[in-house]
Design a protein around this motif. Structure first.
Motif, PDB file in Angstrom:
ATOM      1  N   GLY A   1      -0.859  15.833  -2.776  1.00  4.94           N
ATOM      2  CA  GLY A   1      -0.640  15.023  -1.700  1.00  4.94           C
ATOM      3  C   GLY A   1      -0.457  13.487  -1.640  1.00  4.94           C
ATOM      4  N   ILE A   2      -1.773  13.451  -2.317  1.00  6.14           N
ATOM      5  CA  ILE A   2      -2.305  12.173  -1.324  1.00  6.14           C
ATOM      6  C   ILE A   2      -2.544  11.101  -2.860  1.00  6.14           C
ATOM      7  CG2 ILE A   2      -5.178  10.567  -0.966  1.00  6.14           C
ATOM      8  CD1 ILE A   2      -5.755  13.852   0.150  1.00  6.14           C
ATOM      9  N   GLU A   3      -1.391  10.271  -2.193  1.00  7.65           N
ATOM     10  CA  GLU A   3      -1.114   8.857  -3.177  1.00  7.65           C
ATOM     11  C   GLU A   3      -2.092   8.379  -3.102  1.00  7.65           C
ATOM     12  OE1 GLU A   3       2.965   7.689  -2.985  1.00  7.65           O
ATOM     13  OE2 GLU A   3       3.538  10.211  -1.910  1.00  7.65           O
ATOM     14  N   TYR A   4      -2.765   8.084  -4.268  1.00  6.73           N
ATOM     15  CA  TYR A   4      -4.370   7.026  -3.649  1.00  6.73           C
ATOM     16  C   TYR A   4      -3.891   5.664  -3.790  1.00  6.73           C
ATOM     17  CZ  TYR A   4      -4.443   9.160  -8.753  1.00  6.73           C
ATOM     18  OH  TYR A   4      -4.195   9.261  -9.496  1.00  6.73           O
ATOM     19  N   THR A   5      -3.372   5.704  -4.829  1.00  6.93           N
ATOM     20  CA  THR A   5      -2.535   4.374  -5.182  1.00  6.93           C
ATOM     21  C   THR A   5      -2.179   3.006  -4.858  1.00  6.93           C
ATOM     22  OG1 THR A   5      -0.311   4.781  -6.597  1.00  6.93           O
ATOM     23  CG2 THR A   5      -2.001   4.938  -7.992  1.00  6.93           C
ATOM     24  N   ARG A   6      -1.416   3.677  -3.263  1.00 12.86           N
ATOM     25  CA  ARG A   6      -0.844   3.633  -2.395  1.00 12.86           C
ATOM     26  C   ARG A   6      -2.204   2.757  -1.112  1.00 12.86           C
ATOM     27  NH1 ARG A   6       2.398   7.247   0.472  1.00 12.86           N
ATOM     28  NH2 ARG A   6       2.305   5.585   2.563  1.00 12.86           N
ATOM     29  N   ILE A   7      -3.477   2.799  -1.642  1.00 10.07           N
ATOM     30  CA  ILE A   7      -4.258   2.374  -0.152  1.00 10.07           C
ATOM     31  C   ILE A   7      -5.116   0.925  -0.251  1.00 10.07           C
ATOM     32  CG2 ILE A   7      -6.477   3.078   0.512  1.00 10.07           C
ATOM     33  CD1 ILE A   7      -5.623   6.147   0.302  1.00 10.07           C
ATOM     34  N   HIS A   8      -4.579   0.050  -0.217  1.00  8.53           N
ATOM     35  CA  HIS A   8      -5.132  -0.961  -0.481  1.00  8.53           C
ATOM     36  C   HIS A   8      -6.632  -1.326  -0.403  1.00  8.53           C
ATOM     37  CE1 HIS A   8      -6.195  -5.452  -0.162  1.00  8.53           C
ATOM     38  NE2 HIS A   8      -7.313  -4.984   1.120  1.00  8.53           N
ATOM     39  N   ASN A   9      -7.247  -1.447  -2.129  1.00  6.62           N
ATOM     40  CA  ASN A   9      -8.064  -1.547  -2.740  1.00  6.62           C
ATOM     41  C   ASN A   9      -9.084  -0.227  -3.049  1.00  6.62           C
ATOM     42  OD1 ASN A   9      -7.937  -4.695  -3.200  1.00  6.62           O
ATOM     43  ND2 ASN A   9      -9.626  -4.453  -0.566  1.00  6.62           N
ATOM     44  N   PHE A  10      -8.021   0.458  -3.634  1.00  3.72           N
ATOM     45  CA  PHE A  10      -8.870   2.277  -3.478  1.00  3.72           C
ATOM     46  C   PHE A  10      -9.594   2.532  -5.222  1.00  3.72           C
ATOM     47  CE2 PHE A  10      -8.590   6.628  -4.157  1.00  3.72           C
ATOM     48  CZ  PHE A  10      -9.395   7.411  -2.760  1.00  3.72           C
ATOM     49  N   PHE A  11      -9.139   1.783  -5.617  1.00  2.46           N
ATOM     50  CA  PHE A  11      -9.737   1.932  -6.572  1.00  2.46           C
ATOM     51  C   PHE A  11     -10.924   1.464  -6.826  1.00  2.46           C
ATOM     52  CE2 PHE A  11      -5.624   2.731  -8.800  1.00  2.46           C
ATOM     53  CZ  PHE A  11      -6.282   4.326  -9.101  1.00  2.46           C
ATOM     54  N   SER A  12     -11.183  -0.350  -6.189  1.00  3.78           N
ATOM     55  CA  SER A  12     -13.098  -0.714  -5.767  1.00  3.78           C
ATOM     56  C   SER A  12     -13.327  -0.172  -4.985  1.00  3.78           C
ATOM     57  CB  SER A  12     -12.352  -2.332  -5.474  1.00  3.78           C
ATOM     58  OG  SER A  12     -11.412  -2.082  -4.453  1.00  3.78           O
ATOM     59  N   ARG A  13     -13.030   0.969  -3.990  1.00  4.57           N
ATOM     60  CA  ARG A  13     -13.574   1.943  -3.261  1.00  4.57           C
ATOM     61  C   ARG A  13     -13.896   3.355  -3.877  1.00  4.57           C
ATOM     62  NH1 ARG A  13     -10.212   0.870   1.514  1.00  4.57           N
ATOM     63  NH2 ARG A  13     -10.852   2.872   2.483  1.00  4.57           N
TER      64      ARG A  13
END
Length: 83
Positions: free
Chosen positions: A53-65
């Motif tokens: 249930g963690i929608e990682y695409t909603r986290i600001h700058n998640f992919f860069s982190r």
């Protein structure tokens, strides 16, 4: 999510069995440089996060982190506080 649960998920996706078995994972551990994560391991970890249930695409700058374990955890915590 607790830190230990994330560490277990990260460890489960380490491609090299010997590394998986013996390496210590802390907040400064890097998926690619330290754990030899490849694209398949990254996708597997992202899928595991999504399954719980963690929608990682909603986290600001998640992919860069998404390389340093502590930053991944911080992003997950940020997401949980905004829900």
């Amino acid at each position: 999510m607790q830190w230990e649960h994330l560490v277990d998920m990260i460890r489960a996706n380490i491609p090299d069995y010997e590394v998986r078995k013996y390496i210590d994972i802390d907040e400064n551990t890097k998926l690619i440089e330290d754990l030899d994560y490849d694209s398949l391991a990254i996708m597997s970890l992202l899928s595991m996060l999504e399954e719980i249930g963690i929608e990682y695409t909603r986290i600001h700058n998640f992919f860069s982190r998404f390389n340093i374990c502590g930053e991944i955890y911080e992003g997950i915590c940020e997401l949980k506080t905004t829900d």
